[in-house]
Write a protein that holds these residues in place. Structure first.
Motif, PDB file in Angstrom:
ATOM      1  N   ALA A 125     -47.697  42.573 -62.167  1.00 50.55           N
ATOM      2  CA  ALA A 125     -47.037  42.350 -63.449  1.00 50.55           C
ATOM      3  C   ALA A 125     -47.992  42.551 -64.613  1.00 50.55           C
ATOM      4  N   GLN A 126     -49.236  42.046 -64.478  1.00 50.87           N
ATOM      5  CA  GLN A 126     -50.235  42.225 -65.534  1.00 50.87           C
ATOM      6  C   GLN A 126     -50.592  43.690 -65.722  1.00 50.87           C
ATOM      7  N   ARG A 173     -50.122  45.865 -69.088  1.00 47.81           N
ATOM      8  CA  ARG A 173     -51.196  46.648 -69.737  1.00 47.81           C
ATOM      9  C   ARG A 173     -50.757  48.093 -69.940  1.00 47.81           C
ATOM     10  N   GLU A 174     -50.124  48.656 -68.911  1.00 45.02           N
ATOM     11  CA  GLU A 174     -49.664  50.045 -69.011  1.00 45.02           C
ATOM     12  C   GLU A 174     -48.642  50.197 -70.132  1.00 45.02           C
ATOM     13  N   MET A 175     -47.732  49.216 -70.244  1.00 50.23           N
ATOM     14  CA  MET A 175     -46.726  49.271 -71.301  1.00 50.23           C
ATOM     15  C   MET A 175     -47.358  49.177 -72.677  1.00 50.23           C
ATOM     16  N   LYS A 176     -48.359  48.282 -72.828  1.00 52.58           N
ATOM     17  CA  LYS A 176     -49.051  48.145 -74.115  1.00 52.58           C
ATOM     18  C   LYS A 176     -49.777  49.428 -74.480  1.00 52.58           C
ATOM     19  N   HIS A 228     -51.012  34.174 -51.733  1.00 55.25           N
ATOM     20  CA  HIS A 228     -51.533  35.538 -51.889  1.00 55.25           C
ATOM     21  C   HIS A 228     -50.447  36.482 -52.408  1.00 55.25           C
ATOM     22  N   ARG A 229     -49.214  36.288 -51.925  1.00 55.82           N
ATOM     23  CA  ARG A 229     -48.136  37.150 -52.390  1.00 55.82           C
ATOM     24  C   ARG A 229     -47.868  36.935 -53.886  1.00 55.82           C
ATOM     25  N   GLN A 230     -47.903  35.678 -54.303  1.00 54.84           N
ATOM     26  CA  GLN A 230     -47.706  35.381 -55.721  1.00 54.84           C
ATOM     27  C   GLN A 230     -48.828  35.975 -56.569  1.00 54.84           C
ATOM     28  N   GLN A 231     -50.088  35.870 -56.069  1.00 61.46           N
ATOM     29  CA  GLN A 231     -51.220  36.463 -56.794  1.00 61.46           C
ATOM     30  C   GLN A 231     -51.052  37.968 -56.932  1.00 61.46           C
ATOM     31  N   TYR A 232     -50.604  38.588 -55.848  1.00 61.90           N
ATOM     32  CA  TYR A 232     -50.397  40.037 -55.885  1.00 61.90           C
ATOM     33  C   TYR A 232     -49.326  40.402 -56.910  1.00 61.90           C
ATOM     34  N   GLU A 233     -48.225  39.665 -56.913  1.00 59.44           N
ATOM     35  CA  GLU A 233     -47.151  39.955 -57.851  1.00 59.44           C
ATOM     36  C   GLU A 233     -47.598  39.757 -59.295  1.00 59.44           C
ATOM     37  N   GLU A 234     -48.446  38.749 -59.525  1.00 54.71           N
ATOM     38  CA  GLU A 234     -48.995  38.528 -60.866  1.00 54.71           C
ATOM     39  C   GLU A 234     -49.898  39.685 -61.284  1.00 54.71           C
TER      40      GLU A 234
END
Length: 406
Positions: A65-66, A70-73, A56-62
């Motif tokens: 990051a996504q 998106r915000e950067m794009k 769950h922690r890895q999913q949250y970090e992903e």
């Protein structure tokens, strides 16, 4: 079930609903979507296994990051749009300065130079567009501001003295009776702008120019489509100058042929157009022939309004820019550019869908793409240019397109 029963939510008189049993019915509410992944389970439930908590922690970090990606794009896209807009404004400002300081003061000597023609192709800056159009169209009719006022006074007199006439009652024997037709069409002119309709700032101006023209040329009168041409001129010129440009523009051979409904000459223009259509787009030309789609179905509306009704207004003005430079042949070159732009989709359509598509073009057309396709059109057939082909067809009308003579 044991938890629900102990909490008093489920019992013989209180059966569990289908939506119950999900985690939101527990005695806590997550504070955010983050909590759904990272929040520890309530004390009365078994703790998450270490593997599940890590997953769950890895999913949250992903997810985070996504979201950041998106915000950067989106930020980069906004920055690029801002930079492009600034560059465009700077380019327009620089071009306007060149036109104002170098070209317009020396018009007669510079208007035909290669440099000016290249600038012309890129589009005339809006601040000088009206001046350039007026100079390019010219005033062969020698119309003065005083003549415009005389024609306008005559139109107003007829409006005041004539009884209300329904448009369908206006007879063709007296073309000045078409003054009544104007009222109907003004409300249909660029309705999305809301400036030419009743109560709009340019309603009376448009009414005046069209009325004055029907008195200036009673042999032509008012014809549907004229309102769009006059409206575009009003947006770029003062009233009297717009009338002068309007009258001279309509006096050109192609416009006069269409607005006076000279069937023979119109057929000649269509036949000339088909010569270059077949030369430039043979596959699409054959598809049109197979489906009996003739040029009159789509060209009449494009030529009548000089594309001002068919294209987005800013793009139509850019077409007008080069039309003022190159004359009538550019109207037909633009038509071939449009067909070239949409040829892939048109070749998949039948007669009905092609006719519908061409009489109502897409609302969004990228100007640079259209002009790239226009630039790829060659108005040369067997070493003959547009004017030569048209002249040959006028001398030998039997060579005109037989499918149009129905």
């Amino acid at each position: 079930m044991e938890y629900e029963t102990k909490s008093g939510r489920v019992g013989p008189g209180n059966p569990m609903s289908p939506r119950q049993g999900v985690r939101k019915n527990l005695d806590f509410e997550p504070l955010s979507t983050t909590a759904l992944i990272l929040e520890d389970r309530p004390a009365n439930l078994p703790a998450k296994p270490a593997e599940e908590a890590e997953k769950h922690r890895q999913q949250y970090e992903e997810m985070v990051a996504q979201a950041k990606k998106r915000e950067m794009k989106e930020a980069q896209k906004r920055r690029k749009q801002l930079e492009d807009r600034c560059k465009l404004e700077e380019s327009i400002g620089s071009a306007a300065q060149t036109w104002n300081q170098e070209i317009l003061p020396n018009w007669s000597t510079m208007c035909t130079s290669r440099r000016v023609r290249d600038l012309w192709w890129q589009g005339i800056p809006p601040s000088v567009r009206g001046k350039v159009w007026s100079l390019a169209v010219g005033n062969e009719l020698n119309i003065t501001h005083e003549l415009y006022n005389i024609c306008l006074s005559r139109a107003k007199e007829k409006w005041n003295n004539s009884p209300e006439t329904q448009p369908e009652e206006a007879g063709s024997s007296n073309r000045e009776s078409s003054l009544e037709l104007i009222k109907l069409d003004i409300s249909r002119t660029f309705p999305q702008l809301c400036i030419f309709q009743q109560g709009g700032p340019y309603h009376d101006v448009l009414h005046s120019i069209l009325g004055a023209y029907t008195c200036y040329r009673p042999d032509v009168g008012y014809v549907q489509g004229m309102s769009f041409i006059a409206a575009v001129l009003i947006l770029n010129l003062d009233t009297a100058d717009a009338f002068i440009a309007f009258a001279n523009l309509l006096n050109k051979p192609c416009q006069m042929a269409f607005f006076r409904v000279d069937h023979s000459l119109m057929l000649t223009y269509f036949a000339a157009f088909e010569v270059f259509f077949e030369e430039n787009l043979p596959k699409l030309f054959a598809h049109f022939k197979k489906n009996n789609l003739t040029p009159d179905i789509y060209l009449i509306d494009w030529i009548f309004t000089l594309y001002s009704k068919s294209l987005p207004l800013d793009l139509a003005c850019r077409v007008w820019d080069v039309f003022c430079r190159d004359g009538e042949e550019f109207l037909f070159r633009t038509a071939l550019g449009l067909l070239r732009l949409f040829q892939d989709v048109l070749t998949t359509m039948d007669f009905i869908h092609m006719a519908q598509f061409l009489t109502r073009l897409p609302d969004v057309i990228v100007g640079e793409q259209l002009f790239q396709h226009i630039a790829a059109v060659h108005l040369t057939s067997r070493n003959r240019k547009w004017a030569q082909v048209l002249q040959a067809l006028q001398k030998d009308p039997e060579r005109g397109s037989p499918v149009l003579k129905r």
